[in-house]
Scaffold this motif. Structure first.
Motif, PDB file in Angstrom:
ATOM      1  N   SER A 350      38.846  -7.904  13.852  1.00  0.00           N
ATOM      2  CA  SER A 350      38.752  -9.178  14.558  1.00  0.00           C
ATOM      3  C   SER A 350      39.709  -9.253  15.735  1.00  0.00           C
ATOM      4  N   GLU A 351      40.762  -8.426  15.709  1.00  0.00           N
ATOM      5  CA  GLU A 351      41.726  -8.399  16.805  1.00  0.00           C
ATOM      6  C   GLU A 351      41.443  -7.278  17.794  1.00  0.00           C
ATOM      7  N   GLU A 352      40.559  -6.379  17.430  1.00  0.00           N
ATOM      8  CA  GLU A 352      40.311  -5.208  18.257  1.00  0.00           C
ATOM      9  C   GLU A 352      38.933  -5.255  18.909  1.00  0.00           C
ATOM     10  N   ASP A 353      38.406  -6.466  19.129  1.00  0.00           N
ATOM     11  CA  ASP A 353      37.102  -6.625  19.762  1.00  0.00           C
ATOM     12  C   ASP A 353      36.014  -5.918  18.962  1.00  0.00           C
ATOM     13  N   GLY A 354      36.165  -5.927  17.647  1.00  0.00           N
ATOM     14  CA  GLY A 354      35.178  -5.322  16.777  1.00  0.00           C
ATOM     15  C   GLY A 354      35.252  -3.818  16.685  1.00  0.00           C
ATOM     16  N   SER A 362      33.832   2.011  22.445  1.00  0.00           N
ATOM     17  CA  SER A 362      33.331   0.762  21.889  1.00  0.00           C
ATOM     18  C   SER A 362      34.413  -0.297  21.986  1.00  0.00           C
ATOM     19  N   GLY A 363      34.020  -1.496  22.420  1.00  0.00           N
ATOM     20  CA  GLY A 363      34.998  -2.562  22.579  1.00  0.00           C
ATOM     21  C   GLY A 363      36.053  -2.224  23.611  1.00  0.00           C
ATOM     22  N   LYS A 364      35.711  -1.468  24.622  1.00  0.00           N
ATOM     23  CA  LYS A 364      36.692  -0.886  25.537  1.00  0.00           C
ATOM     24  C   LYS A 364      37.516  -1.932  26.252  1.00  0.00           C
ATOM     25  N   ASN A 365      36.879  -2.954  26.819  1.00  0.00           N
ATOM     26  CA  ASN A 365      37.614  -3.919  27.631  1.00  0.00           C
ATOM     27  C   ASN A 365      38.609  -4.713  26.801  1.00  0.00           C
ATOM     28  N   LEU A 396      38.611 -14.645  18.691  1.00  0.00           N
ATOM     29  CA  LEU A 396      39.441 -13.440  18.581  1.00  0.00           C
ATOM     30  C   LEU A 396      40.889 -13.827  18.367  1.00  0.00           C
ATOM     31  N   LEU A 397      41.593 -13.063  17.573  1.00  0.00           N
ATOM     32  CA  LEU A 397      43.051 -13.141  17.591  1.00  0.00           C
ATOM     33  C   LEU A 397      43.553 -12.359  18.789  1.00  0.00           C
ATOM     34  N   GLY A 398      42.996 -11.176  18.958  1.00  0.00           N
ATOM     35  CA  GLY A 398      43.048 -10.341  20.144  1.00  0.00           C
ATOM     36  C   GLY A 398      44.315 -10.306  20.960  1.00  0.00           C
ATOM     37  N   VAL A 399      44.132 -10.457  22.279  1.00  0.00           N
ATOM     38  CA  VAL A 399      45.196 -10.199  23.232  1.00  0.00           C
ATOM     39  C   VAL A 399      46.391 -11.105  23.004  1.00  0.00           C
ATOM     40  N   ALA A 400      46.131 -12.398  22.791  1.00  0.00           N
ATOM     41  CA  ALA A 400      47.258 -13.310  22.629  1.00  0.00           C
ATOM     42  C   ALA A 400      48.098 -12.942  21.422  1.00  0.00           C
ATOM     43  N   ALA A 401      47.441 -12.581  20.325  1.00  0.00           N
ATOM     44  CA  ALA A 401      48.191 -12.222  19.125  1.00  0.00           C
ATOM     45  C   ALA A 401      48.995 -10.961  19.336  1.00  0.00           C
ATOM     46  N   LEU A 402      48.423  -9.968  19.991  1.00  0.00           N
ATOM     47  CA  LEU A 402      49.142  -8.725  20.202  1.00  0.00           C
ATOM     48  C   LEU A 402      50.248  -8.890  21.224  1.00  0.00           C
ATOM     49  N   ALA A 403      50.020  -9.766  22.215  1.00  0.00           N
ATOM     50  CA  ALA A 403      51.006  -9.930  23.283  1.00  0.00           C
ATOM     51  C   ALA A 403      52.317 -10.476  22.750  1.00  0.00           C
ATOM     52  N   VAL A 404      52.241 -11.368  21.769  1.00  0.00           N
ATOM     53  CA  VAL A 404      53.471 -11.941  21.222  1.00  0.00           C
ATOM     54  C   VAL A 404      53.800 -11.348  19.856  1.00  0.00           C
ATOM     55  N   HIS A 405      53.051 -10.323  19.487  1.00  0.00           N
ATOM     56  CA  HIS A 405      53.292  -9.569  18.251  1.00  0.00           C
ATOM     57  C   HIS A 405      52.875 -10.330  17.000  1.00  0.00           C
ATOM     58  N   ARG A 406      53.130  -9.711  15.876  1.00  0.00           N
ATOM     59  CA  ARG A 406      52.723 -10.229  14.575  1.00  0.00           C
ATOM     60  C   ARG A 406      53.992 -10.451  13.761  1.00  0.00           C
TER      61      ARG A 406
END
Length: 421
Positions: A350-354, A362-365, A396-406
Motif C-alpha cells: 500500500s506504500e509502494e504503489d502496489g 511496476s509502480g515506477k513513478n 496511499l501511505l506512500g511518499v508522505a509516510a516515507l518522507a517523514v519515516h515510520r
C-alpha cells in the motif's frame, strides 16, 4: 525449538513421529548440504547467484554489500561475522547500511513468530480468556520450546503473548492459532500478510517457525516483520519484556500458582557469558537443527534506532548469534550517517504503489517518488504519518509516510526489564 524442549514440559503431539520423519530427509531442508563421508565434512552451502532485488539491486547480489567511505568504521571481517546472511538497517528510515546475502531463503526458526504476532496481535483483546482444549496443542513438533500451558486451564491473551515472546512457546502459538480458526487458517493469513509486507522470500508452513520442508524466510524479510510489528504498542511491550510471571496449575485451594519466565533473547536478558546489549529493546530469537541460530534485534542510541538480523552463524559457540548481532549493531551505530546505504527496507504494498520495490518497472513513478523522499529526508526527526487522498482517488501511505519515516517510541528499557506481575 527442534531438539530442545523449553521449560521442561513434554510435547503432546500426535504428529511428532510424522514430523520427525519429514525432517529426516536432507533433500527437503533449506540451507543444508549433503556430502559423501569420504570427502570429509559437508561443505557450507553457497548463496544463489541470483536473489530477489526487493529494496535495491545490490541486495540481490551474493556476498557482503557495503559502501565503505573514508572516515567510516571498518565493517567486521568474516572471521568475526560468520552468519550465512545478515542485514543492518535504520529502523526509522529503512536505509540498509550493510548486508550479506539478505535475500537468501533460509530456515527462520522462531524468528518467524514475529510474522505470527504481527498477523494475529490485532485480533484479540489482551484481557480475553481462553480455556485450552487438548486439540489446541495437537501438531507441535517434537522437542518444541514450551512455556508450560496446561489443558483445561484458562489463560488470558496477554498471558499467551508473553509465552510466545519470552519463552518462544509453541504451545502458546498453537493455542492462539486455535483461537484464530486453526493452524491452517493462520498459516494462510500469515502468508497473505507476508505478501502485503513485500516479504517475498518467505514461505510459511508452520505458524511457530518449527523446521518444516519448504519453510523459508530471509534476513531481509525478518527485518520487515520486525519493523512492521514494532509499530504495534503491544508488540513493543512483549518483545522488550525480560521477565514475567506466568499462570501455573491450580492448588488445593483452587487458586492458580504462578512461576517466573525469562526472555530467551540473551541481548535483552543476558546470560552467564553475555551481558544485555546497551539500548536493546527486542525483538526475537530462534534456534532449530535446520536454521541454526537466528536473531532479529532492535536497539537505540540517541535518536538512532537500528535493526539487525543474523541467520545461521558458521561458528557454533554458545550465544554466537547474539555476539555477531552485537558486533553489527556496534558497527552500525558508529557507521550511521557515515556510509551510503546499499538499499532500503521497503514498505507494505500500500506504500509502494502496489509494487514490491524491486525496480522491475511496476509502480515506477510512485516508487521513484517515495525513494527520492527517503533519500532526501533527515533521519533525526519526524512522525509516522498516513495521508488519505479523497475524491475516489487511490489511497496511499506512500511518499508522505516515507518522507517523514515510520517512527515509533521504543519502550523504556528499565521498565522492560522489570518482572511483570
Amino acid at each position: 525449538m527442534s531438539g530442545r524442549a523449553g521449560a521442561g514440559y513434554p510435547v503432546r503431539s500426535v504428529a511428532a513421529l510424522a514430523s520427525a520423519a519429514l525432517l529426516a530427509s536432507p533433500l527437503l531442508l533449506a540451507g543444508t548440504a549433503a556430502a559423501d563421508p569420504k570427502d570429509g565434512p559437508p561443505k557450507a552451502p553457497a548463496p544463489p547467484a541470483k536473489m530477489s532485488k526487493v529494496g535495491g539491486d545490490r541486495l540481490g547480489m551474493p556476498g557482503v554489500q557495503v559502501n565503505q567511505t573514508p572516515g567510516a568504521p571498518k565493517l567486521p571481517g568474516p572471521d568475526q561475522i560468520t552468519a550465512r546472511a545478515w542485514i543492518v538497517s535504520d529502523a526509522d528510515s529503512g536505509k540498509v547500511l550493510a548486508a550479506k546475502n539478505p535475500h537468501w531463503q533460509l530456515a527462520p526458526a522462531s524468528t518467524l513468530k514475529m510474522l505470527f504476532a504481527d498477523t494475529l496481535l490485532p485480533k484479540f483483546p489482551k484481557d480475553q480468556k481462553h480455556t485450552v482444549k487438548p486439540a489446541d496443542l495437537v501438531g507441535m513438533g517434537e522437542g518444541s520450546s514450551l512455556v508450560g500451558i496446561k489443558e483445561n486451564l484458562s489463560y488470558s491473551v496477554h498471558d499467551l503473548w508473553l509465552g510466545v515472546f519470552l519463552r518462544s512457546g509453541n504451545d502458546a502459538v498453537h493455542t492462539l492459532a486455535a483461537m484464530n480458526g486453526g493452524t491452517k487458517a493462520t498459516v494462510v493469513q500469515m502468508q497473505q500478510h507476508a505478501k502485503e509486507l513485500n516479504a517475498n522470500d518467505t514461505h510459511v508452513v508452520t505458524p511457530d517457525g518449527y523446521d518444516a520442508p519448504g519453510q523459508v524466510s530471509s534476513a531481509y524479510d525478518l527485518s520487515l516483520f520486525a519493523r512492521s510489528g514494532l509499530h504495534n504498542a503491544d508488540f513493543r511491550e512483549y518483545c522488550s519484556t525480560a521477565s514475567a510471571q506466568f499462570p501455573g496449575d491450580k492448588g488445593k485451594d483452587g487458586k492458580r500458582a504462578k512461576f517466573g519466565i525469562q526472555n530467551t533473547n540473551r541481548l535483552l536478558s543476558g546470560d552467564y557469558d553475555i551481558k544485555p546489549y546497551p539500548g536493546i529493546a527486542g525483538v526475537k530469537n530462534g534456534s532449530t537443527t535446520n536454521a541454526g541460530s537466528t536473531f532479529t534485534g532492535v536497539a537505540q542510541r540517541g535518536d538512532r534506532k537500528l535493526l539487525v538480523t543474523v541467520m545461521n552463524p558458521e561458528k557454533k559457540d554458545h550465544n554466537e548469534g547474539y555476539r555477531e548481532a552485537a558486533k553489527l549493531l556496534d558497527w552500525g551505530f558508529e557507521a550511521s550517517g557515515k556510509v551510503e546505504p546499499v538499499g532500503r527496507l521497503v514498505g507494505p504494498r500500500s506504500e509502494e504503489d502496489g509494487s514490491d520495490g524491486s525496480g522491475d518497472g511496476s509502480g515506477k513513478n510512485g516508487r521513484a517518488q517515495a525513494q527520492a523522499a527517503l533519500d532526501s529526508s533527515d533521519d533525526s526527526g519526524g512522525t509516522w504519518t498516513a495521508v488519505g487522498i479523497t475524491g475516489g482517488a487511490l489511497v496511499l501511505l506512500g511518499v508522505a509516510a516515507l518522507a517523514v519515516h515510520r517512527r515509533w517510541p521504543l519502550p523504556e528499557l528499565v521498565r522492560g526489564r522489570r518482572p511483570q506481575k
